[in-house]
Structure formats: structure tokens, C-alpha cells
Design a protein around this motif. Sequence first.
Motif, PDB file in Angstrom:
ATOM      1  N   MET A   1       0.926  -1.246   0.166  1.00  0.00           N
ATOM      2  CA  MET A   1      -0.017  -0.088  -0.100  1.00  0.00           C
ATOM      3  C   MET A   1       0.899   1.310   0.038  1.00  0.00           C
ATOM      4  O   MET A   1       1.998   1.364   0.576  1.00  0.00           O
ATOM      5  N   ALA A   2       0.565   2.004  -0.894  1.00  0.00           N
ATOM      6  CA  ALA A   2       1.455   3.243  -1.100  1.00  0.00           C
ATOM      7  C   ALA A   2       0.957   4.306   0.023  1.00  0.00           C
ATOM      8  O   ALA A   2      -0.054   4.487   0.243  1.00  0.00           O
ATOM      9  N   THR A   3       1.860   5.084   0.724  1.00  0.00           N
ATOM     10  CA  THR A   3       1.501   6.102   1.739  1.00  0.00           C
ATOM     11  C   THR A   3       2.056   7.341   0.991  1.00  0.00           C
ATOM     12  O   THR A   3       3.299   7.402   0.318  1.00  0.00           O
ATOM     13  N   THR A   4       1.274   8.361   1.271  1.00  0.00           N
ATOM     14  CA  THR A   4       1.542   9.774   0.837  1.00  0.00           C
ATOM     15  C   THR A   4       1.603  10.771   2.235  1.00  0.00           C
ATOM     16  O   THR A   4       1.072  10.420   3.288  1.00  0.00           O
ATOM     17  N   ASN A   5       2.620  11.540   2.216  1.00  0.00           N
ATOM     18  CA  ASN A   5       2.814  12.481   3.544  1.00  0.00           C
ATOM     19  C   ASN A   5       1.566  13.516   3.179  1.00  0.00           C
ATOM     20  O   ASN A   5       0.944  13.693   2.088  1.00  0.00           O
ATOM     21  N   PRO A   6       1.234  14.153   4.295  1.00  0.00           N
ATOM     22  CA  PRO A   6       0.208  15.290   4.463  1.00  0.00           C
ATOM     23  C   PRO A   6       0.413  16.179   3.269  1.00  0.00           C
ATOM     24  O   PRO A   6      -0.902  16.660   2.584  1.00  0.00           O
ATOM     25  N   LEU A   7       1.643  16.747   2.905  1.00  0.00           N
ATOM     26  CA  LEU A   7       1.820  17.794   1.882  1.00  0.00           C
ATOM     27  C   LEU A   7       1.485  17.315   0.350  1.00  0.00           C
ATOM     28  O   LEU A   7       0.797  17.987  -0.228  1.00  0.00           O
ATOM     29  N   GLN A   8       1.887  16.028   0.205  1.00  0.00           N
ATOM     30  CA  GLN A   8       1.549  15.582  -0.987  1.00  0.00           C
ATOM     31  C   GLN A   8       0.041  15.368  -1.135  1.00  0.00           C
ATOM     32  O   GLN A   8      -0.610  15.579  -2.128  1.00  0.00           O
ATOM     33  N   PHE A   9      -0.627  14.973  -0.063  1.00  0.00           N
ATOM     34  CA  PHE A   9      -2.208  14.769  -0.057  1.00  0.00           C
ATOM     35  C   PHE A   9      -2.871  16.028  -0.322  1.00  0.00           C
ATOM     36  O   PHE A   9      -3.885  16.228  -1.162  1.00  0.00           O
ATOM     37  N   ILE A  10      -2.396  16.992   0.210  1.00  0.00           N
ATOM     38  CA  ILE A  10      -3.181  18.365   0.033  1.00  0.00           C
ATOM     39  C   ILE A  10      -2.855  18.612  -1.243  1.00  0.00           C
ATOM     40  O   ILE A  10      -3.797  19.310  -1.921  1.00  0.00           O
ATOM     41  N   GLN A  11      -1.778  18.687  -1.937  1.00  0.00           N
ATOM     42  CA  GLN A  11      -1.377  18.789  -3.496  1.00  0.00           C
ATOM     43  C   GLN A  11      -2.288  18.133  -4.231  1.00  0.00           C
ATOM     44  O   GLN A  11      -2.879  18.743  -5.310  1.00  0.00           O
ATOM     45  N   GLN A  12      -2.543  16.923  -4.015  1.00  0.00           N
ATOM     46  CA  GLN A  12      -3.279  15.927  -4.761  1.00  0.00           C
ATOM     47  C   GLN A  12      -4.901  16.436  -4.669  1.00  0.00           C
ATOM     48  O   GLN A  12      -5.611  16.685  -5.783  1.00  0.00           O
ATOM     49  N   VAL A  13      -5.140  16.912  -3.633  1.00  0.00           N
ATOM     50  CA  VAL A  13      -6.814  17.224  -3.380  1.00  0.00           C
ATOM     51  C   VAL A  13      -6.773  18.598  -4.047  1.00  0.00           C
ATOM     52  O   VAL A  13      -7.857  18.754  -4.709  1.00  0.00           O
ATOM     53  N   ARG A  14      -5.798  19.606  -3.967  1.00  0.00           N
ATOM     54  CA  ARG A  14      -6.280  20.854  -4.732  1.00  0.00           C
ATOM     55  C   ARG A  14      -6.173  20.554  -6.022  1.00  0.00           C
ATOM     56  O   ARG A  14      -6.971  21.075  -6.828  1.00  0.00           O
ATOM     57  N   ALA A  15      -5.097  19.763  -6.734  1.00  0.00           N
ATOM     58  CA  ALA A  15      -5.274  19.417  -8.180  1.00  0.00           C
ATOM     59  C   ALA A  15      -6.620  18.675  -8.434  1.00  0.00           C
ATOM     60  O   ALA A  15      -7.143  19.196  -9.489  1.00  0.00           O
ATOM     61  N   GLU A  16      -7.121  17.832  -7.785  1.00  0.00           N
ATOM     62  CA  GLU A  16      -8.506  17.314  -8.049  1.00  0.00           C
ATOM     63  C   GLU A  16      -9.609  18.428  -7.924  1.00  0.00           C
ATOM     64  O   GLU A  16     -10.500  18.299  -8.956  1.00  0.00           O
ATOM     65  N   VAL A  17      -9.620  19.360  -7.148  1.00  0.00           N
ATOM     66  CA  VAL A  17     -10.479  20.147  -6.951  1.00  0.00           C
ATOM     67  C   VAL A  17     -10.449  21.246  -8.056  1.00  0.00           C
ATOM     68  O   VAL A  17     -11.599  21.704  -8.538  1.00  0.00           O
ATOM     69  N   ALA A  18      -9.320  21.523  -8.517  1.00  0.00           N
ATOM     70  CA  ALA A  18      -8.953  22.377  -9.695  1.00  0.00           C
ATOM     71  C   ALA A  18      -9.825  21.736 -11.025  1.00  0.00           C
ATOM     72  O   ALA A  18     -10.145  22.622 -11.796  1.00  0.00           O
ATOM     73  N   LYS A  19     -10.067  20.457 -11.014  1.00  0.00           N
ATOM     74  CA  LYS A  19     -10.454  19.939 -12.230  1.00  0.00           C
ATOM     75  C   LYS A  19     -12.260  20.005 -12.028  1.00  0.00           C
ATOM     76  O   LYS A  19     -12.711  19.580 -13.222  1.00  0.00           O
ATOM     77  N   ILE A  20     -12.661  20.372 -11.116  1.00  0.00           N
ATOM     78  CA  ILE A  20     -14.273  20.534 -10.852  1.00  0.00           C
ATOM     79  C   ILE A  20     -14.837  21.417 -11.790  1.00  0.00           C
ATOM     80  O   ILE A  20     -14.338  22.660 -11.950  1.00  0.00           O
ATOM     81  N   VAL A  21     -15.811  21.098 -12.487  1.00  0.00           N
ATOM     82  CA  VAL A  21     -16.383  22.284 -13.345  1.00  0.00           C
ATOM     83  C   VAL A  21     -17.814  22.422 -12.806  1.00  0.00           C
ATOM     84  O   VAL A  21     -18.688  21.397 -12.619  1.00  0.00           O
ATOM     85  N   TRP A  22     -17.970  23.698 -11.977  1.00  0.00           N
ATOM     86  CA  TRP A  22     -19.151  23.877 -11.366  1.00  0.00           C
ATOM     87  C   TRP A  22     -20.547  24.336 -12.233  1.00  0.00           C
ATOM     88  O   TRP A  22     -20.015  25.315 -13.469  1.00  0.00           O
TER      89      TRP A  22
END
Length: 67
Positions: free
Chosen positions: A1-22
Motif C-alpha cells: 500500500m502506497a503512503t503519501t505524506n500530508p503535503l502530497q495529499f493536500i497537493q493532490q486534493v487541490r489538483a483534483e478540486v481544480a478539475k471540478i466544473v461547477w
Amino acid sequence: MATTNPLQFIQQVRAEVAKIVWPTRREVFLTTIMVFIMATLTAIFFALVDLGIRSGLQALLAAIGNG
């Protein structure tokens, strides 16, 4: 199982949120109106089906009772 540190997680979340088309305000309004129309049509349909079944059962029970 791959683990990510909290900073990477936040960056990934921000990248995914940027893809949302409201949806636009107009799209939300039109979709809401369509939901109300479909709910109304569905309610009318089931009320008519209920009325038909009730009338049919009353006629059947009346025929059996008088028979």
C-alpha cells in the motif's frame, strides 16, 4: 500500500478540486425546474394509477357482493 505524506495529499486534493466544473446559476435553475416538473408529472401519474386501481377494486368487490 502506497503512503503519501500530508503535503502530497493536500497537493493532490487541490489538483483534483481544480478539475471540478461547477454548473452555472442558469444550469442550476433549469435543472431545479425540471426536477419539480418531473416530480409533479410522476405524482399525477401515480395518483391516476391509484384512482384506476381503486375504482377497479371497488367495481370488482361490488360485483362479487351483489353476485
